[in-house]
Design an enzyme around this catalytic site. Structure first.
Site, PDB file in Angstrom:
ATOM      1  N   TYR A  66     -15.281   3.180   7.015  1.00  0.00           N
ATOM      2  CA  TYR A  66     -14.812   4.553   7.235  1.00  0.00           C
ATOM      3  C   TYR A  66     -16.031   5.470   7.208  1.00  0.00           C
ATOM      4  O   TYR A  66     -16.150   6.356   6.363  1.00  0.00           O
ATOM      5  CB  TYR A  66     -13.810   4.961   6.151  1.00  0.00           C
ATOM      6  CG  TYR A  66     -12.548   4.139   6.118  1.00  0.00           C
ATOM      7  CD1 TYR A  66     -12.086   3.497   7.262  1.00  0.00           C
ATOM      8  CD2 TYR A  66     -11.801   4.015   4.957  1.00  0.00           C
ATOM      9  CE1 TYR A  66     -10.926   2.744   7.236  1.00  0.00           C
ATOM     10  CE2 TYR A  66     -10.632   3.264   4.928  1.00  0.00           C
ATOM     11  CZ  TYR A  66     -10.205   2.630   6.073  1.00  0.00           C
ATOM     12  OH  TYR A  66      -9.047   1.888   6.053  1.00  0.00           O
ATOM     13  N   HIS A  80       0.839  -1.197   0.000  1.00  0.00           N
ATOM     14  CA  HIS A  80       0.000   0.000   0.000  1.00  0.00           C
ATOM     15  C   HIS A  80       0.876   1.249   0.000  1.00  0.00           C
ATOM     16  O   HIS A  80       2.070   1.193   0.329  1.00  0.00           O
ATOM     17  CB  HIS A  80      -1.079  -0.017   1.081  1.00  0.00           C
ATOM     18  CG  HIS A  80      -0.638   0.190   2.494  1.00  0.00           C
ATOM     19  ND1 HIS A  80      -1.520   0.225   3.551  1.00  0.00           N
ATOM     20  CD2 HIS A  80       0.576   0.385   3.042  1.00  0.00           C
ATOM     21  CE1 HIS A  80      -0.857   0.424   4.668  1.00  0.00           C
ATOM     22  NE2 HIS A  80       0.402   0.534   4.394  1.00  0.00           N
TER      23      HIS A  80
HETATM   24  P1  FDA Z   1     -17.856   0.585  17.292  1.00  0.00           P
HETATM   25  O1  FDA Z   1     -18.044  -0.132  18.549  1.00  0.00           O
HETATM   26  O2  FDA Z   1     -17.779   2.068  17.325  1.00  0.00           O
HETATM   27  O3  FDA Z   1     -18.950   0.113  16.251  1.00  0.00           O
HETATM   28  C1  FDA Z   1     -19.018   0.570  14.921  1.00  0.00           C
HETATM   29  C2  FDA Z   1     -20.419   0.375  14.380  1.00  0.00           C
HETATM   30  O4  FDA Z   1     -20.797  -0.986  14.467  1.00  0.00           O
HETATM   31  C3  FDA Z   1     -21.488   1.134  15.158  1.00  0.00           C
HETATM   32  O5  FDA Z   1     -22.549   1.455  14.296  1.00  0.00           O
HETATM   33  C4  FDA Z   1     -21.944   0.109  16.166  1.00  0.00           C
HETATM   34  O6  FDA Z   1     -23.219   0.358  16.709  1.00  0.00           O
HETATM   35  C5  FDA Z   1     -21.905  -1.159  15.354  1.00  0.00           C
HETATM   36  N1  FDA Z   1     -21.641  -2.330  16.183  1.00  0.00           N
HETATM   37  C6  FDA Z   1     -20.540  -2.526  16.957  1.00  0.00           C
HETATM   38  N2  FDA Z   1     -20.616  -3.719  17.551  1.00  0.00           N
HETATM   39  C7  FDA Z   1     -21.773  -4.284  17.161  1.00  0.00           C
HETATM   40  C8  FDA Z   1     -22.402  -5.515  17.470  1.00  0.00           C
HETATM   41  N3  FDA Z   1     -21.817  -6.386  18.285  1.00  0.00           N
HETATM   42  N4  FDA Z   1     -23.615  -5.778  16.939  1.00  0.00           N
HETATM   43  C9  FDA Z   1     -24.209  -4.882  16.111  1.00  0.00           C
HETATM   44  N5  FDA Z   1     -23.652  -3.704  15.775  1.00  0.00           N
HETATM   45  C10 FDA Z   1     -22.436  -3.401  16.292  1.00  0.00           C
HETATM   46  N6  FDA Z   1     -11.164  -0.845   9.145  1.00  0.00           N
HETATM   47  C11 FDA Z   1     -10.628  -1.795   8.337  1.00  0.00           C
HETATM   48  O7  FDA Z   1     -11.367  -2.429   7.576  1.00  0.00           O
HETATM   49  N7  FDA Z   1      -9.300  -2.071   8.378  1.00  0.00           N
HETATM   50  C12 FDA Z   1      -8.447  -1.409   9.220  1.00  0.00           C
HETATM   51  O8  FDA Z   1      -7.249  -1.686   9.229  1.00  0.00           O
HETATM   52  C13 FDA Z   1      -8.991  -0.415  10.073  1.00  0.00           C
HETATM   53  N8  FDA Z   1      -8.200   0.288  10.928  1.00  0.00           N
HETATM   54  C14 FDA Z   1      -8.745   1.239  11.758  1.00  0.00           C
HETATM   55  C15 FDA Z   1      -7.926   1.951  12.642  1.00  0.00           C
HETATM   56  C16 FDA Z   1      -8.486   2.914  13.484  1.00  0.00           C
HETATM   57  C17 FDA Z   1      -7.584   3.664  14.439  1.00  0.00           C
HETATM   58  C18 FDA Z   1      -9.865   3.178  13.435  1.00  0.00           C
HETATM   59  C19 FDA Z   1     -10.464   4.237  14.321  1.00  0.00           C
HETATM   60  C20 FDA Z   1     -10.678   2.471  12.561  1.00  0.00           C
HETATM   61  C21 FDA Z   1     -10.129   1.513  11.718  1.00  0.00           C
HETATM   62  N9  FDA Z   1     -10.928   0.793  10.827  1.00  0.00           N
HETATM   63  C22 FDA Z   1     -10.369  -0.158  10.012  1.00  0.00           C
HETATM   64  C23 FDA Z   1     -12.363   1.036  10.757  1.00  0.00           C
HETATM   65  C24 FDA Z   1     -13.099   0.051  11.667  1.00  0.00           C
HETATM   66  O9  FDA Z   1     -13.127  -1.222  11.074  1.00  0.00           O
HETATM   67  C25 FDA Z   1     -14.541   0.546  11.880  1.00  0.00           C
HETATM   68  O10 FDA Z   1     -14.535   1.799  12.465  1.00  0.00           O
HETATM   69  C26 FDA Z   1     -15.325  -0.444  12.736  1.00  0.00           C
HETATM   70  O11 FDA Z   1     -16.687  -0.182  12.610  1.00  0.00           O
HETATM   71  C27 FDA Z   1     -14.911  -0.352  14.181  1.00  0.00           C
HETATM   72  O12 FDA Z   1     -15.509  -1.355  14.938  1.00  0.00           O
HETATM   73  P2  FDA Z   1     -15.650  -1.153  16.524  1.00  0.00           P
HETATM   74  O13 FDA Z   1     -16.363  -2.303  17.061  1.00  0.00           O
HETATM   75  O14 FDA Z   1     -14.317  -0.802  17.067  1.00  0.00           O
HETATM   76  O15 FDA Z   1     -16.495   0.185  16.564  1.00  0.00           O
END
Ligand code: FDA
Length: 520
Positions: A462, A282
């Site tokens: 994103y 990348h």
């Molecule tokens: P969070 O808990 O905020 O949830 C995100 C969304 O999913 C919300 O709408 C939430 O309600 C819903 N959700 C979460 N858990 C759920 C569950 N159990 N059941 C139903 N809904 C649920 N992406 C990628 O593809 N490759 C990468 O390398 C990265 N790297 C990266 C680095 C950093 C620093 C960040 C901030 C983000 C990424 N991302 C990424 C993006 C990441 O995959 C995306 O933001 C995800 O939604 C994050 O999931 P979380 O559970 O952490 O978020």
């Protein structure tokens, strides 16, 4: 009985609970009593740990402002799936919205910030994070509250010859990541995290627990890339583990514009997606200390350096890759590297849920189907130089991503894409937010002629609330077609059908949840 007593004491002593909130508390506490659980599961705004728990996994300081009116009325931290069921049943009964949080990395804070004046609660899954790895069957059951770092660690504990094709950042939560797609350094070989789900368990709108067999293939299709939050609370996933070689090779080389970076980038645009699927390169664009643009080509190869060098000489000789640019390592060391650690760090760093960047950021994404012209790139560099803390990450597609049908799961960005762009700007002073978000929006406007059209596609992972935002700055739900088509293309219609079937009352709602028919 003790729990009910505690709740009623606080109900009596705090006047700020509305009738709706009291109703919810009574409903939830009676459910807890039946399951003989403790009061730790429920955090109210009067609890001393409310603020620290709410803030605990917030990764974007844009949403850290506790004075905002749209904070959760309650935070539920389930230890058991029955707590999720109770939260869903009681929220529905008393008209509270639900936000589900796994790792809290949502780019727009949708897992923990609600709409103004709409009462909601957060179900934070951080206590539900057990991981059970079964090397013999090349699979693992993972609870949604686990982080990617915890998942990689647990797999490595069992075997150095298996991995999972998910993202780089170790603190990203499994729940949001997999339900939104999830790509990483081996996705050209194995596809997305969501492509490698074998089964899942969800609490639906009626509070029922469903697995793949009982939820049916439509809902199982929808939650793999369609965004989990529209459909229920997915609390566990069965994942297919993938083989990785004992030796992988990593390189990172950087050239500035003055050193010919643009010529290399132009070549990369035409070959990045054509490379052998074992090879991921990348390109990261950023402003260097010398105030020029630097382009880093960062690569992971599934094999040893002696095979990589001839491959590079054949496909990308202009980069002039030498043996001394290459470092051999095992898979889990490469995980450390791409998560921002040293390859010599102890694997325990992957278990740390609190280590990542906590400043302000705004990001956007695009897909590129034709190489961007030299003039187009020149304009891009000019704009990058206006913003010192900006980054562009260009991720090559092709390989396995081109082999999987664009309707296999809701994630539609497959064959025909050269690469994805992530635009990112970071800052540390709140008052500068408008300046930086203004910059990234102007850059996005500039890029319009050079990226995918009809629709101008975007990656759900994103999340970007600008998509579909109306002139007054509000995200209008009636404009769902705009972001829906960008994230899901033709799969959006099927997502709406599934949503209408499984949640016709649109209980699982957020600013970018899948709407129900008829679209209003
Ligand atoms: P969070 O808990 O905020 O949830 C995100 C969304 O999913 C919300 O709408 C939430 O309600 C819903 N959700 C979460 N858990 C759920 C569950 N159990 N059941 C139903 N809904 C649920 N992406 C990628 O593809 N490759 C990468 O390398 C990265 N790297 C990266 C680095 C950093 C620093 C960040 C901030 C983000 C990424 N991302 C990424 C993006 C990441 O995959 C995306 O933001 C995800 O939604 C994050 O999931 P979380 O559970 O952490 O978020």
């Amino acid at each position: 009985m003790l729990l009910i007593f505690i709740l009623f004491i606080s109900l009596d002593s705090v006047t700020s609970y509305s009738g709706q909130e009291k109703g919810f508390l009574q409903c939830f506490s009676s459910h807890l009593e039946q399951s003989n659980q403790t009061s730790q599961v429920l955090i109210t705004r009067n609890s001393s740990d409310y603020s620290s728990v709410w803030k605990s996994s917030i990764r974007n300081a844009r949403f850290l402002n506790t004075s905002t009116p749209n904070l959760p009325r309650f935070i539920i931290t389930p230890f058991h799936v029955s707590h999720i069921q109770s939260a869903v049943i009681c929220s529905r009964e008393y008209g509270l919205q639900i936000r589900v949080r796994s790792g809290g990395h949502d780019y727009e804070g949708l897992s923990y910030v609600g709409e103004a004046d709409v009462p909601f609660l957060v179900i934070d899954l951080f206590n539900l994070r057990s991981i059970s790895v079964d090397i013999e069957n090349e699979s693992a059951w993972v609870e949604s509250g686990a982080t990617l770092g915890e998942l990689y660690y647990k797999i490595a504990e069992k075997s150095k010859l298996y991995g999972f094709p998910a993202g780089s950042c170790s603190t990203v939560g499994v729940g949001g990541h997999i339900s939104g797609g999830g790509f990483g350094t081996i996705f050209r070989k194995y596809g997305l995290a969501a492509d490698n789900v074998i089964d899942a368990k969800i609490v639906d709108v009626n509070g029922k627990i469903l697995c793949r067999k009982t939820m049916g293939e439509d809902l199982f299709w929808a939650i793999r890339g369609g965004g989990g939050a529209s459909f229920g609370v997915i609390f566990s996933w069965r994942l297919r583990l993938v083989p990785v070689p004992s030796t992988l090779t990593l390189f990172s080389v950087r050239y500035t514009l003055e050193q010919g970076a643009s010529r290399l980038l132009q070549k990369w645009q035409t070959i990045g997606n054509e490379l052998n699927e074992d090879l991921f390169i990348h390109a990261v664009l950023e402003v260097t200390d010398a105030k020029t643009v630097g382009v880093s080509f960062v690569s992971l190869y599934l094999g040893g350096a002696e095979n990589l060098i001839p491959l590079m000489q054949e496909s990308f000789p202009e980069l002039g890759l030498m043996r001394e640019n290459c470092t051999e390592m095992d898979w889990i060391q490469s995980v450390l590297y791409f998560a921002g650690f040293s390859t010599h760090d102890s694997l325990e760093v992957l278990l740390d849920r609190t280590t990542q960047f906590k400043g302000f950021f705004k990001a956007k994404s695009d897909y590129v189907e034709e190489p961007i012209s030299e003039t187009g790139l020149d304009g891009l560099y000019k704009r990058l130089l206006e913003e010192e803390t900006s980054y562009l990450i260009l991720t090559p597609y092709g390989g396995k991503m081109s082999e999987i049908s664009d309707t296999e799961i809701p994630f539609p960005h497959r064959i025909g894409n050269l690469y994805k762009i992530q635009y990112l700007v970071t800052w540390s002073i709140e008052d500068e937010s408008a300046k930086h978000t203004g910059w990234i929006r102007r850059l996005y406007e500039y890029m319009k002629p050079y990226v995918s059209k009809a629709p101008r596609a975007a990656y759900l992972g994103y999340r970007d609330l600008d998509l579909g935002r109306n002139k007054n700055g509000n995200t209008s739900y009636a404009r769902a077609n705009i972001w829906g088509l960008k994230y899901f293309k033709k799969n959006f219609r099927r997502l709406v059908q599934v949503k209408t079937a499984v949640d016709p009352g649109n209980f699982f709602w957020n600013e970018q949840s899948v709407p129900v028919f008829p679209l209003k």
